[in-house]
Design a protein around this motif. Structure first.
Motif, mmCIF file in Angstrom:
data_model
loop_
_atom_site.group_PDB
_atom_site.id
_atom_site.type_symbol
_atom_site.label_atom_id
_atom_site.label_comp_id
_atom_site.label_asym_id
_atom_site.label_seq_id
_atom_site.Cartn_x
_atom_site.Cartn_y
_atom_site.Cartn_z
ATOM 1 N N VAL A 7 6.160 4.203 -4.240
ATOM 2 C CA VAL A 7 5.115 4.074 -3.692
ATOM 3 C C VAL A 7 5.016 2.236 -3.851
ATOM 4 O O VAL A 7 4.583 1.711 -4.234
ATOM 5 N N PRO A 11 7.560 -6.669 -2.532
ATOM 6 C CA PRO A 11 9.295 -7.180 -3.287
ATOM 7 C C PRO A 11 9.375 -5.872 -4.276
ATOM 8 O O PRO A 11 10.807 -5.700 -4.441
ATOM 9 N N GLY A 13 8.320 -3.034 -5.068
ATOM 10 C CA GLY A 13 9.102 -1.631 -4.326
ATOM 11 C C GLY A 13 10.409 -1.880 -4.264
ATOM 12 O O GLY A 13 10.940 -1.313 -4.168
ATOM 13 N N ILE A 30 7.030 4.881 -0.271
ATOM 14 C CA ILE A 30 5.483 5.053 0.821
ATOM 15 C C ILE A 30 5.221 3.931 1.227
ATOM 16 O O ILE A 30 4.776 3.102 -0.479
ATOM 17 N N ASP A 31 4.515 3.310 1.548
ATOM 18 C CA ASP A 31 4.024 2.464 1.877
ATOM 19 C C ASP A 31 3.242 2.791 3.433
ATOM 20 O O ASP A 31 2.918 3.238 4.115
ATOM 21 N N ARG A 91 8.243 -14.942 4.425
ATOM 22 C CA ARG A 91 7.799 -13.622 3.628
ATOM 23 C C ARG A 91 7.975 -12.224 4.371
ATOM 24 O O ARG A 91 8.693 -11.667 3.559
ATOM 25 N N VAL A 115 -1.036 6.682 -0.472
ATOM 26 C CA VAL A 115 -1.087 7.160 -1.480
ATOM 27 C C VAL A 115 -2.368 7.774 -2.067
ATOM 28 O O VAL A 115 -2.802 6.147 -2.309
ATOM 29 N N TRP A 241 -7.494 -11.760 -1.175
ATOM 30 C CA TRP A 241 -6.584 -10.912 -1.651
ATOM 31 C C TRP A 241 -6.306 -11.242 -3.385
ATOM 32 O O TRP A 241 -6.334 -12.776 -3.593
HETATM 33 C C1 LIG Z 1 -2.858 -16.023 -0.899
HETATM 34 C C2 LIG Z 1 -1.685 -15.932 -1.971
HETATM 35 C C3 LIG Z 1 -0.834 -16.636 -1.374
HETATM 36 C C4 LIG Z 1 0.756 -15.722 -2.865
HETATM 37 N N1 LIG Z 1 1.927 -16.868 -2.393
HETATM 38 C C5 LIG Z 1 2.973 -16.698 -3.067
HETATM 39 C C6 LIG Z 1 3.476 -17.453 -3.155
HETATM 40 O O1 LIG Z 1 3.862 -18.808 -1.910
HETATM 41 N N2 LIG Z 1 5.326 -17.695 -3.853
HETATM 42 C C7 LIG Z 1 5.077 -16.390 -4.064
HETATM 43 O O2 LIG Z 1 6.303 -15.840 -5.512
HETATM 44 N N3 LIG Z 1 4.254 -15.279 -4.736
HETATM 45 C C8 LIG Z 1 3.243 -15.073 -3.993
HETATM 46 N N4 LIG Z 1 1.471 -14.634 -3.959
HETATM 47 C C9 LIG Z 1 1.842 -13.317 -4.691
HETATM 48 C C10 LIG Z 1 2.774 -12.566 -3.878
HETATM 49 O O3 LIG Z 1 2.780 -12.072 -2.719
HETATM 50 C C11 LIG Z 1 2.846 -11.833 -5.475
HETATM 51 O O4 LIG Z 1 3.005 -11.469 -5.698
HETATM 52 C C12 LIG Z 1 3.818 -10.115 -5.077
HETATM 53 O O5 LIG Z 1 4.004 -10.023 -3.144
HETATM 54 C C13 LIG Z 1 3.870 -8.977 -5.733
HETATM 55 O O6 LIG Z 1 4.768 -7.332 -4.630
HETATM 56 P P1 LIG Z 1 4.564 -6.741 -5.112
HETATM 57 O O7 LIG Z 1 5.534 -5.530 -4.375
HETATM 58 O O8 LIG Z 1 3.880 -6.821 -6.748
HETATM 59 O O9 LIG Z 1 3.130 -6.568 -4.232
HETATM 60 P P2 LIG Z 1 2.532 -6.467 -2.596
HETATM 61 O O10 LIG Z 1 3.839 -7.247 -2.136
HETATM 62 O O11 LIG Z 1 1.539 -6.688 -2.492
HETATM 63 O O12 LIG Z 1 3.119 -4.810 -2.269
HETATM 64 C C14 LIG Z 1 2.413 -3.613 -2.401
HETATM 65 C C15 LIG Z 1 3.151 -2.511 -1.186
HETATM 66 O O13 LIG Z 1 2.445 -1.475 -1.998
HETATM 67 C C16 LIG Z 1 1.010 -0.901 -0.335
HETATM 68 N N5 LIG Z 1 0.793 -0.245 -1.352
HETATM 69 C C17 LIG Z 1 -0.740 -0.421 -2.152
HETATM 70 N N6 LIG Z 1 -1.196 1.206 -2.110
HETATM 71 C C18 LIG Z 1 -0.540 1.663 -1.552
HETATM 72 C C19 LIG Z 1 -1.349 2.943 -2.039
HETATM 73 N N7 LIG Z 1 -1.828 3.617 -1.713
HETATM 74 N N8 LIG Z 1 -0.287 3.917 -0.521
HETATM 75 C C20 LIG Z 1 1.122 3.504 0.164
HETATM 76 N N9 LIG Z 1 1.480 2.335 -0.175
HETATM 77 C C21 LIG Z 1 0.344 1.072 -0.873
HETATM 78 C C22 LIG Z 1 1.094 -1.902 0.028
HETATM 79 O O14 LIG Z 1 1.060 -1.596 1.399
HETATM 80 C C23 LIG Z 1 1.989 -3.097 0.285
HETATM 81 O O15 LIG Z 1 2.991 -3.143 0.776
HETATM 82 C C24 LIG Z 1 0.906 -15.210 -3.417
HETATM 83 C C25 LIG Z 1 -0.734 -13.845 -3.283
HETATM 84 C C26 LIG Z 1 -1.131 -13.778 -2.271
HETATM 85 C C27 LIG Z 1 -2.570 -13.497 -2.387
#
Ligand SMILES: Cc1cc2nc3c(=O)[nH]c(=O)nc-3n(C[C@H](O)[C@H](O)[C@H](O)COP(=O)(O)OP(=O)(O)OC[C@H]3O[C@@H](n4cnc5c(N)ncnc54)[C@H](O)[C@@H]3O)c2cc1C
Length: 418
Positions: A7, A11, A13, A30-31, A91, A115, A241
């Motif tokens: 889910v 990056p 997932g 799933i996204d 990004r 989800v 966020w």
């Molecule tokens: C303003 C800001 C600036 C940032 N700048 C940086 C930077 O320059 N460099 C850096 O390394 N990090 C940066 N970050 C942090 C970085 O964006 C995150 O740490 C990173 O994207 C985390 O990846 P992730 O895959 O865990 O989550 P995410 O990238 O948030 O991906 C989660 C995914 O899950 C999906 N999702 C959520 N809930 C559900 C559901 N119930 N059902 C289906 N899909 C769902 C979402 O649509 C999303 O696509 C920044 C954050 C913010 C807020």
């Protein structure tokens, strides 16, 4: 039935899906978004991340080897590293590139489906998706990579991250900003920082981190940048966020692993999480792949994932969080003193020789605190270091006996700004 449902196609997932599909497992991702990777983010990644998780050079806006630190009480310090430390990237396209690789390895992607419920039973995991949970999916296991604050983590009994900050950011127009700028001070972003990061020609991302009033603070910051003639307008309205500052206590249970922002695998000093998410996604894929092959999806088997990511990141997250909490207690005068000392001639050249890592802040902090030029800072920080050491596994480095720093109040709190 799929072997794994992932889910979230961020990056974390995508890295997990790529690792799992490459082992020949049946993977569905799933996204809720329709555009993969289109999440609020500045898109700065360190050089080590670029080496380990290569990016198409066409997706790099520019490499950052210098930064302008705009000090709390006026003035600025320009820091230039001998080699670029980080890249500012597209990004959305970078994150999407991992989804494409996962798809090429056989993973199925379902986009535009949120989800809403997850349930684990003795033979698998059931997920319900859509506005009222009208679609259901079933798999042997689940990787939860749904980003910050996912309610699914609480639903599965794994709780939520114990501390977080809000990030706010807007796209602005500019023809005047060439370096990454970091602005510090109680007026701009108390306890944190704000930034202006040039991206495409004529554009930059302006943002900040704040525990409270992030949107209002960003409006004020943008206003100031306009008045200073640094930017000319707002291209894309501000958005906010959450960013985790501490990890979940438990990132596994029977049939489930939690990765990325949902797990709190983020650098607490800067809030950067892309690199740690990619690495944790890979670790999740290799642990879960082996567990699926041995048909042992028990919590005790999957706990190996937590052992592995903690061996890699836990000390870093701990030291970074201690440093972050200390920084939040300093006033502008103390922040100015700390940075001028840290970037003063001696420490600066030693840092440059020893190498500054964009991704491993614990090493930089230890090297800085051990530098003789910073002995005064050590005295400034000592009450806080001792307090934090008592609360965590952080070991404060030894101090020399010089004293040149602005003093802290009796309880270890910064004295009021003069
Ligand atoms: C303003 C800001 C600036 C940032 N700048 C940086 C930077 O320059 N460099 C850096 O390394 N990090 C940066 N970050 C942090 C970085 O964006 C995150 O740490 C990173 O994207 C985390 O990846 P992730 O895959 O865990 O989550 P995410 O990238 O948030 O991906 C989660 C995914 O899950 C999906 N999702 C959520 N809930 C559900 C559901 N119930 N059902 C289906 N899909 C769902 C979402 O649509 C999303 O696509 C920044 C954050 C913010 C807020």
């Amino acid at each position: 039935m799929d072997d794994v449902i992932v889910v979230g196609a961020g990056p974390a997932g995508n890295a997990a899906a790529l690792g799992l599909a490459s082992q020949g497992l049946a993977v569905t991702v799933i996204d809720s978004r329709r555009v993969i990777g289109d999440k609020l983010c500045t898109g700065i990644i360190g050089s080590e991340c670029v080496r380990r998780f290569p990016i198409d050079p066409a997706l790099i806006y520019h490499q950052a080897g210098a930064a302008l630190l705009v000090m709390p009480q006026g003035g600025a310090l320009r820091f230039e590293a001998p080699a670029p430390l980080a890249s500012v990237v597209d990004r959305v396209a970078y994150v999407d590139s991992f989804a494409r690789q996962a798809q090429a390895a056989g993973a199925r992607y379902i986009l535009g489906q949120r989800v809403v419920q997850a349930q684990v039973d003795a033979s698998g995991v059931t997920l319900w998706a859509g506005n009222s949970g009208e679609e259901s999916y079933r798999a042997r296991s689940l990787v939860l990579a749904a980003g910050f604050g996912s309610p699914l983590s609480r639903q599965l009994g794994l709780g939520s991250v114990p501390d977080h900050v809000v990030g706010a950011q807007a796209t602005v127009s500019t023809d005047n900003i060439h370096d990454v700028e970091v602005h510090l001070g109680q007026q701009v972003a108390p306890g944190f920082f704000s930034w202006v990061v040039p991206t495409r020609p004529g554009q930059a991302l302006a943002g900040l981190l704040a525990r409270r009033q992030a949107p209002e603070r960003l409006d004020a910051f943008i206003q100031t940048l306009r008045q200073q003639g640094k930017i000319t307008g707002v291209v894309q309205a501000p958005a906010c966020w959450g960013i985790p500052l501490r990890p979940l206590k438990r990132t596994y249970r029977d049939r489930v692993l939690v990765v990325g922002d949902t797990a709190g695998q983020v650098k607490p000093i800067t809030g950067g999480g892309i690199y740690y998410s990619l690495m944790s996604g890979e670790l999740a894929a290799s642990t879960l792949g082996a567990a699926l092959a041995g048909d042992d999806l028990s919590a005790s088997r999957l706990s190996q994932y937590q052992d592995r990511w903690q061996a890699l990141l836990a000390a870093e997250l701990d030291v970074g969080y201690c440093a972050r909490r200390m920084y939040e207690l300093l006033n502008d005068q103390q922040v100015g003193f700390l940075l001028r000392s840290a970037l003063g001639a001696g420490a600066r050249s030693q840092l440059a020789e020893g190498g500054i890592s964009f991704d491993w802040h614990g090493r930089v902090i230890s090297r800085l605190l051990g530098h003789p030029a910073l002995s005064g800072v050590m005295h400034l920080l000592s009450p806080l270091l001792c307090r934090l050491a008592a609360q965590t596994s952080f070991q404060p480095p030894a101090m020399s006996d010089q004293e040149t720093a602005p003093s802290l109040g009796a309880a270890g709190h910064p004295s009021a700004e003069s």
